[in-house]
Write a protein that holds these residues in place. Structure first.
Motif: not given
Length: 310
Positions: A89-113
């Motif tokens: 779900g959204k709580a663990f499946g989102s990716v947020e980008i800030d400058g050169t950094r990416l914060r990802a939930g642990t349900a995010v597929p590696d390919m999507r990262l």
């Protein structure tokens, strides 16, 4: 405990749970091998707080198991006792980008990262395009491919421990080594922060295409498989040892050592988890006899065998 008893006990003890709690949930469809028994109870938390509430209330004697996308996993035929946690779900499946950094939930597929990094023109994460798991699994296994590893881009991770406490882990505390993480086993990772570097989007996407093409040419990705079965021994390649031991194409029940890449096991149809794990152990035995090398499982094997198989 039977599935219904544990389920009902948890519902009574933690009535405020907002996530999905299912007794006797089938897990075979959640693994790439498409084998395995049920979860005694399967819990999909609504968010980090929901997960913490359940873990804090859970009897310490009840085992907790975490599964992700099921791409590098054998669930044994007897299923998984206790509580199985699957984040989504959204709580663990989102990716947020800030400058050169990416914060990802642990349900995010590696390919999507990898794709999110490319779209933001951030280099250094294209190797994730060749890894079929999720961020959570990448943290646990220091996942890597095509010259890159999780340790190379990792900044910090957050997770919930067995007592329901939220904890932060920096790079040193993760204790990364080859296909291994030294963080406590009872921590369920919920998010991670990665560091990329500025790059050209076209060049990054070209590298991702190269990774994809190489993977499709060398690996049986269209089969029911679990990825690389064994970790490469120091100074060598697992597939070469397996090939030299005469295991290419070897079968057991409905399981087979891939003829395309012999460090992959495949379900040809109708295989049981016992077939697949037993075939892997036979491969390990033959490699040990022919080379003296003790292959280490890279695929995670969880749950209990069926009584007859035990």
């Amino acid at each position: 405990m039977t599935s219904n008893v544990l389920h009902d006990t948890l519902r009574a003890a933690v009535p405020a749970l907002r996530g999905r709690l299912v007794a006797g949930a089938s897990l075979a469809d959640l693994t790439w091998f498409r084998v395995g028994g049920p979860a005694e109870v399967l819990f999909t938390p609504a968010d980090e707080e929901d997960l913490a509430v359940l873990l804090a209330a859970l009897d310490p004697e009840v085992p907790v198991t975490v599964i992700g996308l099921g791409s590098n996993l054998i669930v044994r035929d007897g299923g998984i006792p206790g509580v199985t946690v699957r984040l989504g779900g959204k709580a663990f499946g989102s990716v947020e980008i800030d400058g050169t950094r990416l914060r990802a939930g642990t349900a995010v597929p590696d390919m999507r990262l990898a794709k999110a990094a490319a779209e933001a023109s951030l280099d250094g994460l294209a190797f994730y395009r060749g890894i079929p798991g999720s961020v959570g699994g990448a943290l646990r296994m220091n996942a890597g491919a095509h010259g890159g590893e999780t340790t190379d881009v990792f900044v910090e991770a957050w997770g919930i421990d067995r007592r329901g406490n939220r904890r932060r882990f920096d790079h040193a505390e993760m204790g990364f080594s080859y296909r291994h993480c030294g963080a406590p086993d009872d921590v369920i990772f919920t998010s991670a922060l990665f560091e990329g570097r500025p790059g050209g989007r076209q060049a990054i996407e070209a590298e991702m295409e190269r990774v994809t093409a190489a993977r499709e040419a060398a690996q049986p990705i269209r089969e029911r498989t679990g990825g690389s079965t064994f970790a490469n021994p120091e100074g060598g390649k697992a597939w070469q040892l397996i090939d030299a031991a005469g295991c290419r194409g070897l079968t057991r029940g409905g399981a087979q050592v891939s003829e395309m890449h012999c460090n992959f096991l495949i379900n040809r149809g109708g295989a049981t988890a016992a077939d697949i794990e037993g075939l892997g152990e036979e491969v390990r035995r033959r490699v040990r006899e022919t080379s003296g090398v003790e292959l280490r499982w890279e695929i995670k094997r969880i749950g209990v065998p069926m009584p007859a198989a035990a």
